[in-house]
Scaffold this motif. Structure first.
Motif, mmCIF file in Angstrom:
data_model
loop_
_atom_site.group_PDB
_atom_site.id
_atom_site.type_symbol
_atom_site.label_atom_id
_atom_site.label_comp_id
_atom_site.label_asym_id
_atom_site.label_seq_id
_atom_site.Cartn_x
_atom_site.Cartn_y
_atom_site.Cartn_z
ATOM 1 N N ASP A 180 0.840 -1.186 0.000
ATOM 2 C CA ASP A 180 0.000 0.000 0.000
ATOM 3 C C ASP A 180 0.874 1.235 0.000
ATOM 4 O O ASP A 180 2.089 1.164 -0.246
ATOM 5 N N ALA A 181 0.308 2.387 0.321
ATOM 6 C CA ALA A 181 1.059 3.632 0.281
ATOM 7 C C ALA A 181 2.174 3.682 1.317
ATOM 8 O O ALA A 181 3.129 4.466 1.178
ATOM 9 N N ALA A 182 2.103 2.834 2.376
ATOM 10 C CA ALA A 182 3.120 2.815 3.423
ATOM 11 C C ALA A 182 4.222 1.810 3.151
ATOM 12 O O ALA A 182 5.228 1.774 3.858
ATOM 13 N N GLY A 183 4.071 0.972 2.148
ATOM 14 C CA GLY A 183 5.072 -0.040 1.844
ATOM 15 C C GLY A 183 4.475 -1.430 1.821
ATOM 16 O O GLY A 183 3.318 -1.620 1.450
ATOM 17 N N THR A 184 5.263 -2.414 2.273
ATOM 18 C CA THR A 184 4.840 -3.813 2.246
ATOM 19 C C THR A 184 4.706 -4.349 3.667
ATOM 20 O O THR A 184 5.585 -4.141 4.502
ATOM 21 N N ARG A 185 3.606 -5.028 3.950
ATOM 22 C CA ARG A 185 3.355 -5.600 5.274
ATOM 23 C C ARG A 185 2.465 -6.808 5.135
ATOM 24 O O ARG A 185 1.867 -7.037 4.086
ATOM 25 N N THR A 186 2.377 -7.608 6.223
ATOM 26 C CA THR A 186 1.455 -8.735 6.213
ATOM 27 C C THR A 186 0.047 -8.233 6.469
ATOM 28 O O THR A 186 -0.158 -7.170 7.057
ATOM 29 N N THR A 187 -0.913 -9.010 6.030
ATOM 30 C CA THR A 187 -2.304 -8.607 6.178
ATOM 31 C C THR A 187 -3.179 -9.844 6.234
ATOM 32 O O THR A 187 -2.687 -10.973 6.202
ATOM 33 N N THR A 188 -4.473 -9.634 6.331
ATOM 34 C CA THR A 188 -5.445 -10.718 6.210
ATOM 35 C C THR A 188 -6.275 -10.458 4.973
ATOM 36 O O THR A 188 -6.758 -9.346 4.769
ATOM 37 N N ASP A 189 -6.416 -11.445 4.167
ATOM 38 C CA ASP A 189 -7.192 -11.283 2.940
ATOM 39 C C ASP A 189 -7.563 -12.648 2.390
ATOM 40 O O ASP A 189 -7.020 -13.673 2.810
ATOM 41 N N MET A 190 -8.497 -12.648 1.488
ATOM 42 C CA MET A 190 -8.937 -13.871 0.843
ATOM 43 C C MET A 190 -8.944 -13.672 -0.653
ATOM 44 O O MET A 190 -9.027 -12.550 -1.152
ATOM 45 N N PHE A 191 -8.878 -14.771 -1.372
ATOM 46 C CA PHE A 191 -8.883 -14.733 -2.820
ATOM 47 C C PHE A 191 -9.922 -15.712 -3.340
ATOM 48 O O PHE A 191 -10.160 -16.764 -2.753
ATOM 49 N N SER A 192 -10.535 -15.364 -4.415
ATOM 50 C CA SER A 192 -11.602 -16.195 -4.973
ATOM 51 C C SER A 192 -11.072 -17.490 -5.551
ATOM 52 O O SER A 192 -9.931 -17.582 -6.003
ATOM 53 N N ASP A 193 -11.946 -18.473 -5.556
ATOM 54 C CA ASP A 193 -11.659 -19.711 -6.266
ATOM 55 C C ASP A 193 -11.869 -19.433 -7.753
ATOM 56 O O ASP A 193 -12.989 -19.226 -8.201
ATOM 57 N N MET A 194 -10.814 -19.457 -8.508
ATOM 58 C CA MET A 194 -10.896 -19.126 -9.932
ATOM 59 C C MET A 194 -10.749 -20.352 -10.807
ATOM 60 O O MET A 194 -10.352 -20.259 -11.976
ATOM 61 N N SER A 195 -11.065 -21.514 -10.266
ATOM 62 C CA SER A 195 -10.919 -22.752 -11.038
ATOM 63 C C SER A 195 -12.054 -22.955 -12.023
ATOM 64 O O SER A 195 -11.927 -23.741 -12.961
ATOM 65 N N GLN A 196 -13.173 -22.254 -11.822
ATOM 66 C CA GLN A 196 -14.309 -22.417 -12.727
ATOM 67 C C GLN A 196 -14.201 -21.453 -13.901
ATOM 68 O O GLN A 196 -13.395 -20.519 -13.903
ATOM 69 N N ASP A 197 -15.029 -21.682 -14.891
ATOM 70 C CA ASP A 197 -15.041 -20.794 -16.048
ATOM 71 C C ASP A 197 -15.928 -19.593 -15.748
ATOM 72 O O ASP A 197 -17.085 -19.545 -16.149
ATOM 73 N N PHE A 198 -15.382 -18.593 -15.036
ATOM 74 C CA PHE A 198 -16.158 -17.404 -14.686
ATOM 75 C C PHE A 198 -16.387 -16.501 -15.889
ATOM 76 O O PHE A 198 -17.137 -15.526 -15.804
ATOM 77 N N SER A 199 -15.778 -16.793 -17.007
ATOM 78 C CA SER A 199 -16.030 -15.974 -18.194
ATOM 79 C C SER A 199 -17.480 -16.085 -18.643
ATOM 80 O O SER A 199 -18.032 -15.149 -19.229
ATOM 81 N N LEU A 200 -18.107 -17.205 -18.383
ATOM 82 C CA LEU A 200 -19.510 -17.367 -18.741
ATOM 83 C C LEU A 200 -20.395 -16.472 -17.885
ATOM 84 O O LEU A 200 -21.346 -15.866 -18.372
#
Length: 379
Positions: free
Chosen positions: A233-253
């Protein structure tokens, strides 16, 4: 020739998919559309430092409601020229899970599932021999399908959503009707933009896939074998808590259908739009179509370019070198195979670049990522 967006909840995003039958002539009976829903299973904490509560989002209808609220945060994409095209201009109009365990075969999996895959298989011979290329049809699903040479197909809805399938290189690009969502599926990775956020999955040949998310806090990233999530972020690099989507499906549909009317009730309107389509061939052998105010061109070597809203939205793919690019007011992303193999995403001042070994994200003058030994590196 006739032939979004609310800001998603900070703790999750939902990737859903639908599958569409391959376009067929209107006299044929059409298979039913297959809808797929991603499973909603409890998310696992990344580590003691990143444990958090998970609250499922029950409001699927809110995904694409306040698109205009975010438009001021994004830069206007660079204008690209249709330099190889001559002729007349064209008119314009103004709970996923945290992520699945690593599957070594994931990156080689076809993007086309179930019924759609079956239909495509029946037509591989036609694509291989380029039989009937250049044919545009209004399908029983209320969409328009344009089959081009070099095994490329372009699908459109009456609301001008676009989905491009490059069968030769296993590449899919998708743009929603409102333009608030976009998707790029490529052998090097996957990109999913929805409103103010961009999620990225970069495929690693050794299975240590990289994940990144561009959002209002900055750029979050991690890898399959990393116990922590980092934020630049604007302060630099640090650890955080976050989640990421499951992108294994064909979300283009999901991107293709979410903001668009479709179904048998839209067939007549699709047929009318197709009846008013324009086609011309330049002296250089470039084929051009204008269908429902969407311009499509294909060069003799197979390069396909699609533009909408006076080049505000652009999609490109080439079967000869496995390149693909997608440009909208929200992001610009490119991917390619071969000697220049890479995956690149830009949204405002945020960047992500991956060349198969080095993974780097940039934001507000700070850079961090993973080196070729999969170790965190702050630049």
């Amino acid at each position: 020739m006739a032939t979004f967006s609310t800001e998603f909840p900070k703790d999750m995003s939902r990737a859903s998919g639908q599958s569409e039958s391959h376009s067929i002539q209107t006299q044929s009976s059409a298979p039913l559309m297959l809808r797929e829903n991603t499973s909603a299973t409890p998310m696992r904490p990344r580590s003691l430092y990143t444990a958090h509560s998970y609250h499922a989002n029950q409001n699927d209808e809110s995904n694409f409601q306040r698109y205009n609220e975010y438009s001021k945060f994004f830069e206007t994409p660079p204008s690209e020229q249709w330099s190889a095209i001559s002729g007349t201009g064209f008119s314009t109009t103004t709970g996923s899970i945290w992520r699945q365990p690593r599957n070594p075969k994931h990156s080689a999996t076809s993007y086309y599932t179930g019924e759609e895959s079956c239909v495509y298989t029946e037509n591989w011979r036609e694509h291989d021999t380029d039989a009937g290329v250049g044919g545009a049809v209004a399908t029983p699903h209320g969409t328009i399908s344009l089959r081009l040479h070099n095994r490329i197909r372009v699908d459109m809805t009456i609301d001008r959503a676009v989905r491009v399938i490059n069968f030769k290189n296993n590449i899919v690009l998708s743009l929603s009707g409102s333009g608030a969502a976009a998707a790029l599926l490529h052998p090097n990775g996957r990109i999913y933009q929805y409103g103010s956020r961009v999620e990225i999955l970069a495929h690693d040949v050794h299975g240590n896939n990289k994940y990144a998310k561009m959002w209002y806090k900055g750029v979050s990233f991690t890898s399959e074998q990393c116990a922590l999530v980092y934020l630049v972020d604007a302060a630099g690099t640090r650890t955080t808590t976050d989640m990421f989507s499951d992108m294994s499906q064909d979300f283009s549909l999901s991107v293709f259908f979410s903001d668009s009317r479709h179904g048998p009730a839209c067939f007549q309107e699709a047929a009318t739009a197709l009846g008013a389509a324009q086609y011309w061939l330049t002296d250089e052998g470039v084929e051009n179509w204008i269908i429902n105010n969407v311009r499509v061109s294909q060069t003799p070597d197979g390069l396909v370019r699609i533009a909408r809203n006076s080049n505000k939205y652009q999609l490109r793919t080439s079967p000869s070198n496995g390149t693909a690019s997608l440009t909208t007011p929200f992001l610009h992303c490119t991917a390619s195979l071969g000697q220049t193999s890479h995956l690149f995403v830009r949204r405002g001042e945020r960047r992500m670049h991956y060349d198969g070994t080095s993974f780097i994200v940039r934001n507000a003058g700070h850079s961090a990522g993973f080196d070729d030994n999969n170790q965190l590196k702050v630049y």
